[in-house]
Design an enzyme around this catalytic site. Structure first.
Site, mmCIF file in Angstrom:
data_model
loop_
_atom_site.group_PDB
_atom_site.id
_atom_site.type_symbol
_atom_site.label_atom_id
_atom_site.label_comp_id
_atom_site.label_asym_id
_atom_site.label_seq_id
_atom_site.Cartn_x
_atom_site.Cartn_y
_atom_site.Cartn_z
ATOM 1 N N GLU A 60 0.822 -1.199 0.000
ATOM 2 C CA GLU A 60 0.000 0.000 0.000
ATOM 3 C C GLU A 60 0.863 1.259 0.000
ATOM 4 O O GLU A 60 0.496 2.274 -0.610
ATOM 5 C CB GLU A 60 -0.933 -0.003 1.204
ATOM 6 C CG GLU A 60 -2.000 -1.073 1.175
ATOM 7 C CD GLU A 60 -1.499 -2.443 1.636
ATOM 8 O OE1 GLU A 60 -2.271 -3.415 1.586
ATOM 9 O OE2 GLU A 60 -0.317 -2.541 2.048
ATOM 10 N N PRO A 268 13.165 -12.502 0.072
ATOM 11 C CA PRO A 268 12.015 -12.911 0.885
ATOM 12 C C PRO A 268 11.115 -11.717 1.201
ATOM 13 O O PRO A 268 11.579 -10.576 1.357
ATOM 14 C CB PRO A 268 12.662 -13.465 2.164
ATOM 15 C CG PRO A 268 14.075 -13.789 1.769
ATOM 16 C CD PRO A 268 14.440 -12.774 0.746
ATOM 17 N N GLY A 310 13.542 -1.786 1.561
ATOM 18 C CA GLY A 310 13.352 -0.648 0.683
ATOM 19 C C GLY A 310 14.124 -0.694 -0.609
ATOM 20 O O GLY A 310 14.201 0.323 -1.316
ATOM 21 N N GLU A 338 5.596 -3.656 -10.443
ATOM 22 C CA GLU A 338 6.930 -3.118 -10.166
ATOM 23 C C GLU A 338 7.943 -3.711 -11.144
ATOM 24 O O GLU A 338 8.865 -3.014 -11.592
ATOM 25 C CB GLU A 338 7.319 -3.410 -8.719
ATOM 26 C CG GLU A 338 6.417 -2.704 -7.712
ATOM 27 C CD GLU A 338 6.558 -3.284 -6.326
ATOM 28 O OE1 GLU A 338 7.695 -3.571 -5.911
ATOM 29 O OE2 GLU A 338 5.521 -3.454 -5.652
#
Length: 424
Positions: A60, A268, A310, A338
């Site tokens: 999100e 992961p 990130g 993505e």
């Protein structure tokens, strides 16, 4: 009355909620930090009259990033508060925006926690991403005069049936939204059946298609790919879940028999699994390096373990082929867009119900192939040996991205209206 009973039940269940938090902290220590924020207690506060964006976790947050970036750039005087529920979401917010936004954990859905939070934040408008609908959060925010927008909203038939069964609680909540901006007409229809008035509904498409790669991400990906070896075949397994890593490592071992220079970037989904996945790689007797390691010969390893937070977008930019995890096990998959934004050919397993529409669009365009644990090694070998096929699939992925942009502009218009309404 229904919300009162719900609140009483939530209070009664709070000990179990805290026990669950403690259990999660055993695997992911970050869950034991900043617990007071979950009850509306935190030291500093943003200036009043800002925009509050709630994004439960990583997915999100990534979806909300273009929206948040728009307001930071176009309205630099507007304070932006971002809340999440998970440490991984928190880390993603910090990685994307640093100190440009005010970030705390979202409060638990008890009346006093929500009240404390709203008194400290004092937003002009609130945006809740996707389907994170909590009765007290929505109703108390709306009752305080703050317009609440449900953004990029999805509602499956199964979820709609659940809301219908709890209609005494759910219908007042749905009617409290200033605007529900749904992804598709089917979602909007289900919200309407729950009592949402037509004037409060909009259909925008998915803002996940509006993902834009920043130049800093492109540069970091180029530099890392060069260090890994520009000419070697590289594939990434992104956001993997327990039970998948063994299958993917087995597929990589088969791939190495045909393409001995091949590299797997294994990422992961949850940080608490980094160490256990590292042990799996060791048990396979493969040479590997953890991304978090400060030194190491990346040019000769067989597996790079993505154990940092990130960096998924950057790691995707280093690959020639992307496999999207959560799909070889019955989890429902993760967002393929993505990878599509990098123009990569995409592989998934058959469990993709969380992103069925996106997967269908990519598959129909020829950008995505569904496979299983037995066939993935052969599919990978074929793709990595065929540059023309990879380029064709990658171009199709980019075309799907470009052909479905525009949801962000619709959503921004609705949030602007909410901000104007909240200022009155």
């Amino acid at each position: 009355m229904a919300r009162l009973l719900y609140s009483i039940l939530f209070y009664l269940l709070l000990p179990l909620v805290l026990l669950r938090l403690a259990y999660r902290a055993l695997k992911a220590p970050d869950y034991r930090h900043r617990v007071a924020e979950r009850f509306g207690f935190f030291r500093s506060s943003p200036p009043p009259g800002g925009l509050w964006v709630h994004a439960v976790s990583v997915g999100e947050t990534i979806a909300a990033a273009p929206l948040i970036r728009h307001y930071l750039q176009q309205h630099p005087d507007l304070p932006v508060t971002v809340t999440t529920m998970t440490p991984t979401g928190s880390e993603r917010v910090r990685a994307l925006f640093g100190n440009r936004v005010f970030h705390v954990y979202a409060p638990y859905d008890t009346p006093d926690s929500i009240r404390r939070f709203l008194r400290r934040i004092r937003p002009r408008a609130a945006v809740i991403m996707e389907t994170e609908v909590w009765p007290n959060m929505v109703c108390q925010t709306a009752a305080s005069g703050v317009p609440v927008v449900l953004a990029n909203a999805r509602l499956s038939a199964k979820s709609a049936a659940g809301y219908q069964r709890a209609g005494a609680l759910s219908k007042p909540v749905m009617r409290a939204f200033y605007r529900i901006v749904a992804q598709h007409q089917a979602d909007a229809r289900r919200f309407a059946e729950l009592g949402v008035e037509p004037h409060a509904l909009r259909v925008s498409g998915s803002i996940k298609f509006d993902l834009t790669l920043e130049e800093t991400q492109r540069r970091s990906a180029r530099e890392l790919r060069q260090s890994l070896g520009s000419d070697r075949p590289v594939w990434i397994a992104a956001s993997t879940h327990e039970g998948e890593d063994e299958l993917l490592l087995a597929a990589h071992r088969k791939l190495l028999t045909q393409l001995p220079e091949a590299l797997l970037i294994l990422v992961p989904r949850h940080p608490e699994r980094f160490d256990s996945v590292a042990r799996l790689i060791e048990n396979q007797a493969m040479s590997y390096l953890r991304r978090s390691a400060s030194t190491g010969d990346t040019g000769s390893i067989q597996v790079l373990l993505g154990d940092t937070m990130g960096e998924l977008l950057v790691l995707l930019g280093c690959a020639d082929v992307a496999f999207i995890g959560g799909s070889l096990v019955p989890h429902g998959g993760h967002n393929s867009l993505e990878a599509a934004a990098w123009g990569l050919p995409i592989l998934t397993g058959h469990s993709d119900f969380n992103f069925a529409d996106i997967s269908q669009r990519l598959e129909e365009a020829g950008a995505l192939i569904k496979t299983d644990a037995q066939e993935i090694g052969a599919v990978l070998t074929s793709l990595l040996a065929n540059q023309g096929k990879r380029e064709s699939m990658g171009s199709a992925a980019l075309a799907v991205m470009e052909g479905n942009r525009g949801a962000l502009a619709t959503l921004i218009a609705e949030i602007d209206a909410a901000l104007a309404s909240g200022a009155e």
